[in-house]
Design a protein around this motif. Structure first.
Motif, mmCIF file in Angstrom:
data_model
loop_
_atom_site.group_PDB
_atom_site.id
_atom_site.type_symbol
_atom_site.label_atom_id
_atom_site.label_comp_id
_atom_site.label_asym_id
_atom_site.label_seq_id
_atom_site.Cartn_x
_atom_site.Cartn_y
_atom_site.Cartn_z
ATOM 1 N N UNK A 34 0.835 -1.209 0.000
ATOM 2 C CA UNK A 34 0.000 0.000 0.000
ATOM 3 C C UNK A 34 0.863 1.250 0.000
ATOM 4 N N UNK A 35 1.962 1.213 0.717
ATOM 5 C CA UNK A 35 2.876 2.367 0.739
ATOM 6 C C UNK A 35 3.447 2.640 -0.652
ATOM 7 N N UNK A 36 3.773 1.617 -1.386
ATOM 8 C CA UNK A 36 4.266 1.791 -2.751
ATOM 9 C C UNK A 36 3.197 2.389 -3.659
ATOM 10 N N UNK A 37 1.963 1.930 -3.502
ATOM 11 C CA UNK A 37 0.856 2.479 -4.294
ATOM 12 C C UNK A 37 0.641 3.943 -3.932
ATOM 13 N N UNK A 87 -5.927 5.563 -4.693
ATOM 14 C CA UNK A 87 -6.030 4.118 -4.886
ATOM 15 C C UNK A 87 -5.503 3.366 -3.671
ATOM 16 N N UNK A 88 -4.458 3.862 -3.058
ATOM 17 C CA UNK A 88 -3.930 3.237 -1.844
ATOM 18 C C UNK A 88 -4.986 3.251 -0.741
ATOM 19 N N UNK A 124 -11.273 -7.741 -6.381
ATOM 20 C CA UNK A 124 -11.026 -6.510 -7.136
ATOM 21 C C UNK A 124 -11.359 -5.333 -6.234
ATOM 22 N N UNK A 125 -10.587 -4.273 -6.344
ATOM 23 C CA UNK A 125 -10.856 -3.065 -5.555
ATOM 24 C C UNK A 125 -11.370 -1.988 -6.513
ATOM 25 N N UNK A 126 -12.674 -2.030 -6.736
ATOM 26 C CA UNK A 126 -13.315 -1.039 -7.597
ATOM 27 C C UNK A 126 -12.588 -0.844 -8.912
ATOM 28 N N UNK A 127 -12.451 0.406 -9.287
ATOM 29 C CA UNK A 127 -11.764 0.746 -10.535
ATOM 30 C C UNK A 127 -10.336 1.202 -10.292
ATOM 31 N N UNK A 128 -9.802 0.844 -9.157
ATOM 32 C CA UNK A 128 -8.450 1.289 -8.804
ATOM 33 C C UNK A 128 -7.371 0.586 -9.626
ATOM 34 N N UNK A 129 -7.705 -0.543 -10.224
ATOM 35 C CA UNK A 129 -6.697 -1.294 -10.966
ATOM 36 C C UNK A 129 -5.877 -2.214 -10.081
ATOM 37 N N UNK A 158 -1.113 -4.842 -8.468
ATOM 38 C CA UNK A 158 -1.780 -4.247 -9.625
ATOM 39 C C UNK A 158 -2.384 -5.327 -10.502
ATOM 40 N N UNK A 159 -3.470 -4.973 -11.141
ATOM 41 C CA UNK A 159 -4.093 -5.888 -12.082
ATOM 42 C C UNK A 159 -3.091 -6.185 -13.195
#
Length: 110
Positions: A18-21, A28-29, A68-73, A92-93
């Motif tokens: 999450x920190x990298x995102x 998105x994080x 999947x986390x919504x449209x966050x990719x 990531x997707x």
């Protein structure tokens, strides 16, 4: 028949993911973190995550599920077994999202 796990934990590597995102997309994080926290609440209500997520086949040792986390990719990967649910990775997707060897390695670190 699946049931709601009675315990929930977050693998330390998830916080690093999450920190990298967060470095390139804080929104998105936040969504990814909120999705993980939401499952902690839903388990208290008796919700069964195995009915809501995609099961990842191929691991001989663990039961991995993908959300999947919504449209966050991004996708959150969980391991659910022995009445416990572990948030294991936020990835990531993409084609390598379901790298079971990497997921197995993360689980063996616990």
């Amino acid at each position: 028949m699946p049931h709601a796990p009675s315990s929930f934990r977050i693998h330390p590597a998830v916080l690093q993911d999450i920190e990298q995102i967060k470095q390139h997309n804080p929104d998105h994080a936040r969504r990814c973190f909120d999705a993980i926290e939401d499952w902690e609440r839903q388990l208290r209500w008796g919700r069964v995550p195995q009915e809501q997520m995609a099961y990842l086949t191929g691991s001989e040792r663990y039961n991995f599920y993908r959300e999947w986390v919504g449209r966050s990719g991004y996708r959150v990967i969980y391991e659910i077994s022995n009445d416990a649910m572990t948030a294991l990775a936020v990835l990531p997707k993409g084609d390598d999202t379901d790298d079971l060897d990497e997921l197995d390695q993360r689980m063996s670190q616990l």
